[in-house]
Structure formats: structure tokens, C-alpha cells
Design a protein around this motif. Structure first.
Motif, PDB file in Angstrom:
ATOM      1  N   LYS A 147      -3.045  -1.954   2.133  1.00  0.00           N
ATOM      2  CA  LYS A 147      -3.753  -1.332   1.017  1.00  0.00           C
ATOM      3  C   LYS A 147      -3.577  -2.167  -0.232  1.00  0.00           C
ATOM      4  CE  LYS A 147      -2.957   3.304   2.896  1.00  0.00           C
ATOM      5  NZ  LYS A 147      -2.352   4.645   2.670  1.00  0.00           N
ATOM      6  N   PHE A 148      -4.495  -1.964  -1.184  1.00  0.00           N
ATOM      7  CA  PHE A 148      -4.474  -2.695  -2.435  1.00  0.00           C
ATOM      8  C   PHE A 148      -3.401  -2.098  -3.346  1.00  0.00           C
ATOM      9  CE2 PHE A 148      -6.420  -3.372  -6.773  1.00  0.00           C
ATOM     10  CZ  PHE A 148      -6.012  -4.689  -6.869  1.00  0.00           C
ATOM     11  N   PHE A 149      -2.377  -2.878  -3.657  1.00  0.00           N
ATOM     12  CA  PHE A 149      -1.229  -2.371  -4.405  1.00  0.00           C
ATOM     13  C   PHE A 149      -1.143  -3.024  -5.775  1.00  0.00           C
ATOM     14  CE2 PHE A 149       3.256  -2.885  -5.681  1.00  0.00           C
ATOM     15  CZ  PHE A 149       3.586  -1.549  -5.827  1.00  0.00           C
ATOM     16  N   LEU A 150      -0.912  -2.184  -6.775  1.00  0.00           N
ATOM     17  CA  LEU A 150      -0.631  -2.647  -8.131  1.00  0.00           C
ATOM     18  C   LEU A 150       0.724  -2.113  -8.539  1.00  0.00           C
ATOM     19  CD1 LEU A 150      -4.052  -2.133  -9.992  1.00  0.00           C
ATOM     20  CD2 LEU A 150      -3.032  -4.283  -9.223  1.00  0.00           C
ATOM     21  N   PRO A 151       1.611  -2.961  -9.050  1.00  0.00           N
ATOM     22  CA  PRO A 151       2.932  -2.481  -9.470  1.00  0.00           C
ATOM     23  C   PRO A 151       2.828  -1.675 -10.762  1.00  0.00           C
ATOM     24  CG  PRO A 151       2.688  -4.791 -10.009  1.00  0.00           C
ATOM     25  CD  PRO A 151       1.461  -4.414  -9.219  1.00  0.00           C
TER      26      PRO A 151
ATOM     27  N   LEU B  62      -8.002  -2.051   2.038  1.00  0.00           N
ATOM     28  CA  LEU B  62      -8.820  -3.219   1.740  1.00  0.00           C
ATOM     29  C   LEU B  62     -10.065  -3.217   2.616  1.00  0.00           C
ATOM     30  CD1 LEU B  62      -6.105  -6.020   1.459  1.00  0.00           C
ATOM     31  CD2 LEU B  62      -7.228  -4.766  -0.388  1.00  0.00           C
ATOM     32  N   GLY B  63     -11.140  -3.776   2.082  1.00  0.00           N
ATOM     33  CA  GLY B  63     -12.381  -3.865   2.844  1.00  0.00           C
ATOM     34  C   GLY B  63     -12.287  -4.889   3.964  1.00  0.00           C
ATOM     35  N   SER B  64     -13.332  -4.949   4.773  1.00  0.00           N
ATOM     36  CA  SER B  64     -13.356  -5.887   5.906  1.00  0.00           C
ATOM     37  C   SER B  64     -13.298  -7.335   5.451  1.00  0.00           C
ATOM     38  CB  SER B  64     -14.615  -5.651   6.745  1.00  0.00           C
ATOM     39  OG  SER B  64     -15.780  -5.797   5.940  1.00  0.00           O
TER      40      SER B  64
END
Length: 537
Positions: free
Chosen positions: A6-10, A34-36
Motif C-alpha cells: 500500500k501507499f504509505f506516508l510517514p 497501489l495500482g497495477s
């Protein structure tokens, strides 16, 4: 940054409040798969975020879509501690360490938003120069809000402001200590009892034209003793408890996990929509049941020295002026009937509120049929069962109130010397064939009509609740038991004085009814994880 696919931001730790922080993360799509093509799938929408939170395994209740929509909107509404946990799971991509970091960041951001709101309220209060009508209008978060704050907000913003009889009447049951209303009614009846001692009508007999020495003292009249000292305070106590359960627990759980003030405003609108009903009941109770009945039943007979009504403590001055004078009787009966009229208005308010609770629950249940992720059917059944149990208790007490009224009216026209001897004589006449104590003199009995209205109104509320609540097949047996007890009690009421031995049937119904007050499930209690918490007892 990638974390568990998954798209992670701290956490930025930049001092942003919750609104600012959430807006950036939602726009970035933090926590989304996240996308393909390996790029972020796009920003969060309220629908997508609500669905993601509801799909967390340990989150059994989920989250209301309206709650999430409030996070996206430009308002002062924040986030509750419970929902911080779930949102941290989303932004932390289900990683324990990252989730913990985000939980601390979201908690700090919420604290900064709360502080900002507090400063804004202080500034607004200074501008308003301390006017008493101003209340906190920007405190609606999905944090816990006290009942007093909610009540103040509804008064200032909801339909309860001004001379709204509906909201003022509802406030009798929902404001202050639960003891206030029952204790007030009991205190009024106690005061009348002391006045009866002072005036000498607490225990008074007279020789009737047929030779019967009749006891007509105030303290011998169940419609002024048991009714106002026992049954009516209990009725008010159960209504207060059920109303508090619905307003401050069940309703918030079902529809407004985040916005408690909005939930209470919605309830206020439901109550206020019946304003005409409250006014109609108020006028009937005060004008007809109070003033007109007092003038017709007490004042005119006392002035003329006779009448078509049986002698009781209120008219004993006609035949026993040595006990109480006519002016004293006029004052005492006037005060008593005013107290009675107000008390019965509040009684009917309780019935209206029971009806409103059942109706409000039914509306919410219909809306939730297409939202199984918000609340389980088990939760709805438990809330519905709690409401019908409380309604059953109030129904039993309402019919017992009517029984007290009709028993006193029937006794006054019977040949019994006192109400206890009348009951014993009726049982004896049925068992041993003794003289029938129910042969009556042809007096007018307006209490028969008013008590019938009480029974009909009470049973309609119970029937409406039984039909609308739809508490599930597993509780059908309990509902049938409740209905049987109500039917038996109504039958006992209708047959008072109708035949020799009526008191046997009435006693059986009353015994079952009194047991139902302690165990409204009538021996079939259903327990569940939530049931143990939701029982009104």
C-alpha cells in the motif's frame, strides 16, 4: 513509499490539526493499494474510506458513512478516539509500528483541533457579551459529549426553543436527576394525604340511604393513594430510564457514532413534530379532566347540597358538615383535582414518548436495512427487545392505574362497607355463595370513562410497539407472554363489578403483572454480548 503493498506516508509531525492533516492524506490516497502500474490508486472518497474501515477484521461495528463524510467537509467536527484507531490502521497500512506512529499523530492533531475550537468559542463568547442564550455550536465531534451540553445545544439550535410544549414536556423526563419527576409526584400525593388529616377526611364514614355505613376517607381511596404514591411514580421511573437508554445510548450507537449533537437534534425534531398532540392532551387534561370534572363532580354538588354522584371524601361535607365545611371541601378538592390533572398530563406525555421511541426506532431500522455493515441485525434486535420490555412495564402500570380508578368508582356504588371488606365479600360470594356485594346504586360514574381512556391509550402504545419493533423470531415467545399478561389484566379491568368473584380474576392478572415488572421477559431472558448491557431494569 511502499508498506504491505500500500501507499504509505510517514507522519509529518508538522503541527497540523486534524482537518489539515486528513485533507492532505485523503488527497494523496495514503493507505490505498497501489495500482497495477505501481502508482497510487488515487485519492480517498468518503465511500471508499468508510468501506475500508468497515472491512478491518477487528472492527465489528464499522463506521457510519456520514461520520466519514464529516471528516471530508469544512467544519469543526473532529474524530473520536475509537475512530482514530481505525484511521491509523488505514494510514499505517496495517503495519503495527506505522499504525502506532499514526495513532499518536492523529491524536495530537485532534488535540490541536480541539484547542483551536476552544479558542474560537472564547472569542465568540466575548463578541456575544455573555448572552445566556448562546451555547457551544462548534463542539460536535464524535467524542463523548455530556448530556448537559447536548441539552443546551438542542435548546438553542433545535426545535425545542421558545414555548415548545413538546420539548418542554420531554425535558421533564430527560433533564436532571431521574428521581425528580417520580419524587415530585409522590411528594404531591403525600401533601394531599397530610391535608386530608388536617381537614379530617382521611378516614370518614357516613350512613347511606340503604343503611350501609360507607367508608369514604381519602386514605381509603386507591385512586388517590396507590395510584399517585406507587404506580404513577414507577411509571415515570421506567419511562425516564427507557428514554435515557434510547437518547444517550441506543440511538447514538445505531445512527450517529460521530455526531451526538446531530442525533439529539434529530430526536428533538421527531418529538417536536408531535407538538399538536401535546397541546391537545394538555387541554383535555387541564380543562376537561381537571376543571370541568371538578366543577361537575365536586363544586356544583357541594354548592347545591346534592347531585347524581356517589358520596366520597370530596363531597362528604354534604352529609357530614361536622367533619369538613363546604368552603374547606371546595379548596381541598380544587387543589386535588389540579394536581390530578397535571399528573395525568405528564402520564400521557410518557405514553407519547413511548410511542415516539418505538416510531423513531422503526424509522432508523428501515434506513439500516440496506446498510448491514453499520449495525448487525443482532444489535437491532437487542435494542428492540429492550424497548418492548420497557414499554411492557409501562403498559402494565398504566392498566394498574386504570384499575385503581375503576375499583374506587365501583366500590362507591356497591354495598361494601369499606374497600377491603368489599373485596373479601366478593371472593366469599363466589366461593361460598354468600350475599353478592356488587349490587350497586344507580350513581353516575365518570371515572369509568376516564379509566377506560387510560386503558385504551396504554394498550395502543403497547400494540404499536409490538408491531413496529419487530424484535425477531427468537423473542416471539416473550412477546406473546407479554401480550397475554396485558390481555388478562385488561379483562380483569373490564369485569370489575360485573359478576360475583370478579376479584379472583383481577387478582390473578395483577399478580402476573407485578411479576412482569420485575421480570419483563417473563422467565425467558435472552442474553447476548450486548443484551446484558441493554436491559432496562
Amino acid at each position: 513509499m511502499l508498506n504491505n503493498g500500500k501507499f504509505f506516508l510517514p507522519p509529518p509531525n508538522d503541527g497540523s490539526d486534524f482537518k489539515e492533516l486528513f485533507k492532505r492524506l485523503a488527497a494523496a490516497g495514503a493507505g490505498r493499494q497501489l495500482g497495477s502500474d505501481g502508482f497510487p490508486a488515487g485519492p480517498w472518497t468518503p465511500e471508499l474510506l468508510a468501506e475500508a474501515i468497515s472491512q478491518i477484521d477487528s472492527n465489528r461495528i464499522g463506521v457510519d458513512l456520514r461520520t466519514v463524510q464529516l471528516w471530508f467537509q469544512e467544519n469543526d467536527k473532529g474524530i473520536s478516539t475509537a475512530n482514530i484507531r481505525w484511521l491509523a490502521r488505514i494510514f499505517g497500512c496495517d503495519d503495527p509500528v506505522s499504525t502506532g506512529d499514526w495513532q499518536m499523530e492523529l491524536s495530537a492533531a485532534q488535540a490541536r483541533l480541539t484547542a483551536k475550537r476552544r479558542e474560537g468559542r472564547k472569542a465568540g463568547s466575548n463578541m456575544a457579551m455573555g448572552l445566556p442564550g448562546l451555547v457551544q455550536t462548534a463542539t460536535a465531534t464524535d467524542e463523548t459529549v455530556s448530556a448537559a451540553e447536548l441539552a443546551q445545544h438542542v435548546d438553542a439550535k433545535g426545535p425545542g426553543r421558545g414555548l415548545d410544549l413538546a420539548m418542554r414536556s420531554e425535558a421533564l423526563f430527560s433533564r436532571g436527576s431521574p428521581l425528580n419527576l417520580p419524587a415530585g409526584v409522590f411528594a404531591g400525593a403525600t401533601a394531599l394525604g397530610f391535608l386530608s388529616y388536617v381537614t379530617g377526611v382521611h378516614s370518614a364514614t357516613y350512613d347511606r340511604v340503604d343503611g350501609v355505613v360507607k367508608q369514604v376517607g381519602f386514605l381509603w381511596a386507591p385512586n388517590w393513594t396507590f395510584l399517585f404514591m406507587v404506580f404513577l411514580p414507577l411509571f415515570f421511573g421506567f419511562v425516564i430510564e427507557l428514554l435515557a437508554f434510547w437518547k444517550f445510548e441506543a440511538r447514538l450507537k445505531l445512527v450517529a457514532q460521530s455526531d451526538q449533537i446531530e442525533s439529539h437534534n434529530a430526536w428533538a425534531r421527531t418529538v417536536g413534530s408531535a407538538s399538536s398532540t401535546y397541546w391537545a392532551v394538555f387541554l383535555v387534561c387541564l380543562v376537561f379532566a381537571g376543571i370541568v370534572q371538578w366543577v361537575e363532580v365536586c363544586l356544583i354538588p357541594l354548592m347545591k347540597g346534592n347531585g347524581d354522584y356517589a358520596i366520597d371524601w370530596g363531597k362528604i361535607a354534604i352529609v357530614r358538615p361536622d367533619i369538613i365545611s363546604v368552603p374547606e371541601a371546595v379548596l381541598f378538592t380544587g387543589f386535588s383535582y389540579l394536581y390530578m390533572a397535571i399528573s395525568f398530563y405528564v402520564f400521557f406525555v410518557g405514553l407519547i414518548l413511548l410511542y415516539t421511541i418505538a416510531y423513531d426506532f422503526w424509522k432508523i431500522k428501515e434506513k439500516l436495512k440496506d446498510q448491514p455493515e453499520v449495525n448487525s441485525q443482532c444489535d437491532l434486535n437487542e435494542v428492540g427487545l429492550t424497548i418492548i420490555r420497557g414499554t411492557f412495564r409501562c403498559t402494565v402500570l398504566g392498566i394498574l392505574i386504570a384499575i385503581c380508578m375503576k375499583i374506587q368508582s365501583s366500590y362507591l356504588t356497591s354495598t361494601g362497607e369499606n374497600i377491603a371488606a368489599w373485596f373479601v365479600g366478593d371472593i366469599s360470594s363466589a366461593i361460598y355463595g354468600d350475599k353478592n356485594m356488587n349490587s350497586a346504586i344507580g350513581y353516575s360514574m365518570p371515572t369509568h370513562y376516564s379509566s377506560l381512556l387510560v386503558v385504551i391509550s396504554t394498550c395502543i402504545v403497547f400494540l404499536f410497539g409490538a408491531l413496529r419493533l419487530d424484535i425477531g423470531n427468537q423473542f416471539r415467545v416473550t412477546l406473546w407472554k407479554m401480550s397475554t399478561v396485558v390481555a388478562l389484566l385488561v379483562a380483569g379491568y373490564l369485569l370489575i363489578g360485573a359478576f360475583a368473584g370478579f376479584s379472583i380474576l383481577l387478582s390473578i392478572g395483577v399478580l402476573f403483572a407485578l411479576y412482569g415488572l420485575f421480570d419483563p421477559g417473563l422467565g425467558r431472558w435472552q442474553t447476548s454480548e450486548l443484551g446484558s448491557k441493554l436491559n432496562v431494569s
